[in-house]
Design an enzyme around this catalytic site. Structure first.
Site, PDB file in Angstrom:
ATOM      1  N   ASN A 164      -8.153   3.141 -10.257  1.00  0.00           N
ATOM      2  CA  ASN A 164      -7.050   4.025 -10.659  1.00  0.00           C
ATOM      3  C   ASN A 164      -7.733   5.529 -10.629  1.00  0.00           C
ATOM      4  OD1 ASN A 164      -4.735   2.236 -11.061  1.00  0.00           O
ATOM      5  ND2 ASN A 164      -6.127   1.605 -12.794  1.00  0.00           N
ATOM      6  N   GLY A 191       8.876  -0.269  -6.517  1.00  0.00           N
ATOM      7  CA  GLY A 191       8.376  -1.346  -7.106  1.00  0.00           C
ATOM      8  C   GLY A 191       8.023  -2.161  -6.240  1.00  0.00           C
ATOM      9  N   ARG A 202      -3.998   9.390 -10.068  1.00  0.00           N
ATOM     10  CA  ARG A 202      -4.853   9.720 -10.779  1.00  0.00           C
ATOM     11  C   ARG A 202      -6.370   9.815 -10.395  1.00  0.00           C
ATOM     12  NH1 ARG A 202      -5.890   5.722 -15.362  1.00  0.00           N
ATOM     13  NH2 ARG A 202      -4.170   4.344 -14.439  1.00  0.00           N
ATOM     14  N   ASP A 240      -5.373  -1.880  -2.708  1.00  0.00           N
ATOM     15  CA  ASP A 240      -6.208  -1.230  -3.519  1.00  0.00           C
ATOM     16  C   ASP A 240      -7.316  -2.198  -4.255  1.00  0.00           C
ATOM     17  OD1 ASP A 240      -4.650  -1.975  -5.511  1.00  0.00           O
ATOM     18  OD2 ASP A 240      -4.309  -0.068  -6.370  1.00  0.00           O
ATOM     19  N   ALA A 274       0.908  -1.087  -0.033  1.00  0.00           N
ATOM     20  CA  ALA A 274      -0.189   0.100  -0.030  1.00  0.00           C
ATOM     21  C   ALA A 274       0.757   1.246  -0.161  1.00  0.00           C
ATOM     22  CB  ALA A 274      -0.902  -0.025   1.228  1.00  0.00           C
ATOM     23  N   ASN A 309      -1.861 -11.380 -14.797  1.00  0.00           N
ATOM     24  CA  ASN A 309      -1.601 -11.386 -13.193  1.00  0.00           C
ATOM     25  C   ASN A 309      -2.217 -10.457 -12.272  1.00  0.00           C
ATOM     26  OD1 ASN A 309      -0.030 -11.437 -10.675  1.00  0.00           O
ATOM     27  ND2 ASN A 309       1.512  -9.939 -11.476  1.00  0.00           N
TER      28      ASN A 309
HETATM   29  C1  UD1 Z   1       1.301  -4.912 -10.783  1.00  0.00           C
HETATM   30  C2  UD1 Z   1       2.026  -5.991 -11.522  1.00  0.00           C
HETATM   31  C3  UD1 Z   1       1.329  -6.557 -12.774  1.00  0.00           C
HETATM   32  C4  UD1 Z   1      -0.047  -6.912 -12.487  1.00  0.00           C
HETATM   33  C5  UD1 Z   1      -0.752  -5.589 -11.602  1.00  0.00           C
HETATM   34  C6  UD1 Z   1      -2.352  -5.979 -11.261  1.00  0.00           C
HETATM   35  C7  UD1 Z   1       4.268  -5.867 -11.046  1.00  0.00           C
HETATM   36  C8  UD1 Z   1       5.640  -5.478 -11.645  1.00  0.00           C
HETATM   37  N1  UD1 Z   1       3.389  -5.629 -11.882  1.00  0.00           N
HETATM   38  O1  UD1 Z   1       1.641  -3.937 -11.751  1.00  0.00           O
HETATM   39  O2  UD1 Z   1       2.026  -7.731 -13.019  1.00  0.00           O
HETATM   40  O3  UD1 Z   1      -1.011  -7.389 -13.481  1.00  0.00           O
HETATM   41  O4  UD1 Z   1      -0.042  -5.226 -10.840  1.00  0.00           O
HETATM   42  O5  UD1 Z   1      -2.910  -4.845 -10.727  1.00  0.00           O
HETATM   43  O6  UD1 Z   1       4.272  -6.168  -9.845  1.00  0.00           O
HETATM   44  N2  UD1 Z   1       3.369  -0.588  -4.598  1.00  0.00           N
HETATM   45  C9  UD1 Z   1       4.194  -0.502  -3.322  1.00  0.00           C
HETATM   46  N3  UD1 Z   1       5.284  -0.008  -3.713  1.00  0.00           N
HETATM   47  C10 UD1 Z   1       6.063   0.325  -4.735  1.00  0.00           C
HETATM   48  C11 UD1 Z   1       5.125   0.073  -5.899  1.00  0.00           C
HETATM   49  C12 UD1 Z   1       3.777  -0.520  -5.757  1.00  0.00           C
HETATM   50  O7  UD1 Z   1       3.897  -0.767  -2.240  1.00  0.00           O
HETATM   51  O8  UD1 Z   1       6.791   0.733  -4.896  1.00  0.00           O
HETATM   52  C13 UD1 Z   1       1.797  -1.213  -4.454  1.00  0.00           C
HETATM   53  C14 UD1 Z   1       0.871  -0.064  -4.809  1.00  0.00           C
HETATM   54  O9  UD1 Z   1       0.493   0.548  -3.781  1.00  0.00           O
HETATM   55  C15 UD1 Z   1      -0.387  -1.091  -5.214  1.00  0.00           C
HETATM   56  C16 UD1 Z   1       0.463  -2.480  -5.781  1.00  0.00           C
HETATM   57  O10 UD1 Z   1       1.764  -2.281  -5.289  1.00  0.00           O
HETATM   58  O11 UD1 Z   1      -1.119  -1.548  -4.098  1.00  0.00           O
HETATM   59  C17 UD1 Z   1       0.717  -2.590  -7.136  1.00  0.00           C
HETATM   60  O12 UD1 Z   1       1.570  -1.801  -7.764  1.00  0.00           O
HETATM   61  P1  UD1 Z   1       1.071  -0.912  -9.216  1.00  0.00           P
HETATM   62  O13 UD1 Z   1       2.093   0.319  -9.097  1.00  0.00           O
HETATM   63  O14 UD1 Z   1      -0.301  -0.576  -9.335  1.00  0.00           O
HETATM   64  O15 UD1 Z   1       1.417  -2.165 -10.102  1.00  0.00           O
HETATM   65  P2  UD1 Z   1       0.960  -2.183 -11.601  1.00  0.00           P
HETATM   66  O16 UD1 Z   1       1.816  -1.313 -12.488  1.00  0.00           O
HETATM   67  O17 UD1 Z   1      -0.450  -1.987 -11.678  1.00  0.00           O
HETATM   68 CA    CA Z   2      -2.194  -1.301 -10.380  1.00  0.00          CA
END
Ligand code: UD1
Ligand code: CA
Length: 462
Positions: free
Chosen positions: A229, A81, A16, A105, A10, A172
């Site tokens: 989003n 990430g 957005r 989320d 989280a 995924n």
């Molecule tokens: C991610 C997955 C993707 C999947 C998608 C589903 C990866 C690289 N990709 O992409 O394969 O289809 O989710 O929705 O994992 N978050 C953190 N710290 C960070 C980055 C993200 O806690 O540094 C959390 C975000 O708050 C969110 C979740 O991880 O709850 C997913 O992050 P998000 O950036 O939405 O990933 P996607 O690009 O959607």
């Molecule tokens: Ca996402």
């Protein structure tokens, strides 16, 4: 059974959503998105629950403390990430056992789906088990590449995927079950992707396969992987959540003739057999017991409607309200931090705030508890069987005794003993034959005004 730990990611920003509120704190069914995920996570009874926060860390952390005081919070700063987020959580996790990764989320994920995922993970003795979805629009989801036996061999993010993989709808969801032993061995060396500078948790899949680990996948309805989003997507999630919850309540035996018009909260509890009429809104914290009826256009939050009680139409119950068994709250009645005793009635146009109303008491139309003096709130007590005449102002703190009667139109500023009569209003005065005299007087005055008007107009012209 192996120990289960859960990590909820989280830390992300959610740019957005269009406002300053962190994405995971946006409300769905009266509770933050994160509350839904924590709720689902808790249902699995993990031995450890860790939430990774980052963007607006203090605010999200405070919400976690409130929503689930047992959960541990770790801060990821900066947010590099999903893989980095899990790495940051590792010190707070057990050495071995299964780790379930959830996103803060995605509120529509069901505990039963996660149980299915974990069952498959164990049965296959897998090190990585993915929750896959097939969304109508696979768009930006990471694609799962499988081998001939249908086992995942890698996840490729949409932006890196070749056309033939992009054409696949096996996506995924982000949810995965991982063996901690493997995560500890393979995750830390993961390098950031040069393009985005992020460490992808999804890269773990190919590494696990290369290391000879078993991978598996379980498919879930696409809905369960949905996040929000922007505000439009959040509203769409809300609609799906509402539909699902209404169906559950109907299946349990709640009577709801127009379910589409009833708005529920995450924690709304309605007993089978209770009736909810069309157009009712439930805020957080409402319990409706068996045989109770909530009539149309009522708004309830933080309230208990006990067995056989009736509320509305057009009632407003605010936090701290109890409507005891068989009591009635009618149209345009507002209750706040008020207890209406068994069988008591407030049927029309009243405000009862910070009040205790005894069993069987009758609150007349227009009764107001004046609970606020501009500085502090004060309580009103009304004894069992008391009768409060219409349009009474009860200036708190004040107590009306059991069985007492208060005359209509009273302003009650001092306690009324049990069984007493209190009347506190101007005394009525009657003068026989006075009406025609008054009318004649008013007519004369009106004529005089008209004559003066004509004179003024003549003067102006002159
Ligand atoms: C991610 C997955 C993707 C999947 C998608 C589903 C990866 C690289 N990709 O992409 O394969 O289809 O989710 O929705 O994992 N978050 C953190 N710290 C960070 C980055 C993200 O806690 O540094 C959390 C975000 O708050 C969110 C979740 O991880 O709850 C997913 O992050 P998000 O950036 O939405 O990933 P996607 O690009 O959607
Ligand atoms: Ca996402």
């Amino acid at each position: 059974m192996r120990d289960l730990a859960i990590v909820v990611l989280a830390a992300g920003k959610g740019t957005r959503m269009g406002n300053a509120l962190p994405k995971v704190l946006h409300p769905l069914a009266g509770a933050p998105l994160l509350a839904h995920v924590l709720h689902t996570a808790r249902a699995l009874q993990p031995t450890r629950l860790v939430v990774v926060v980052g963007h607006e860390a203090a605010r999200v952390e405070a919400a976690v403390r409130r929503l689930d005081p047992e959960a541990a919070v770790v801060v990821q700063e900066p947010q590099r990430g999903t893989g980095d987020a899990v790495q940051v959580a590792l010190p707070a996790l057990p050495d071995v056992g299964t780790l379930l990764v959830l996103y803060g989320d995605t509120p529509l994920l069901r505990p039963s789906t996660l149980e299915r995922l974990l069952a498959e993970h164990r049965q296959q003795q897998a090190a990585v088990t993915l929750l896959a979805i097939r969304p109508e629009d696979p768009g930006a989801y990471g694609r799962i590449r499988t081998d001939g036996a249908g086992r995942p061999v890698e996840i490729v993010e949409a932006r890196h995927a070749p056309p033939e993989l992009l054409a696949s709808d096996l996506c995924n969801s982000g949810v995965m079950a991982l063996e901690l032993e493997l995560v500890r061995r393979l995750l830390p060396p993961l390098a950031p992707h040069p393009e985005k500078g992020e460490v992808y948790l999804t890269d773990l899949v190919a590494r696990a396969v290369a290391a000879g680990a078993v991978t598996a996948l379980v498919e879930a309805p696409a809905e369960e992987g949905l996040g929000a989003n922007d505000q439009r997507e959040l509203a769409a999630l809300e609609a799906r959540w509402q539909t699902r919850r209404r169906e559950e309540l109907l299946a349990a035996g709640v009577v709801m003739p127009a379910p589409d018009t009833v708005h529920l909260a995450l924690d709304t509890t309605i007993a089978p057999g209770a009736v909810v009429e069309p157009y009712v809104v439930f805020g957080p914290g409402v319990v409706v017991e068996e045989g109770a009826r909530v009539r149309s256009f009522s708004h309830l939050e933080g309230a208990r409607v006990a067995a056989g009680a009736e509320v509305g139409p057009f009632a407003r119950l605010r936090p701290g309200t109890v409507v005891a068994a068989g009591a009635r709250v009618g149209n345009f009645v507002e209750l706040k931090n008020a207890h209406l005793g068994p069988g008591a009635k407030a049927n029309h146009l009243a405000y009862l705030g910070d009040a205790e109303v005894g069993a069987g008491a009758n609150i007349g139309a227009g009764t107001i508890t004046c609970n606020y003096d501009g500085v502090a709130k004060h309580r009103t007590e009304i004894g069992a069987g008391a009768f409060i005449g219409s349009d009474t102002a009860l200036v708190a703190p004040v107590r009306v005794g059991a069985g007492a009667i208060v005359g209509a139109g009273s302003v009650i500023t001092a306690d009324v003993p049990d069984e007493a009569l209190a009347v506190a209003r101007g005394r009525q005065c009657v003068r026989e034959g006075m009406a025609p005299v008054l009318r004649e007087r008013f007519r004369r005055r009106q004529k005089a005004r008209e004559r003066k008007g004509e004179q003024d107009r003549r003067d102006e012209r002159a």
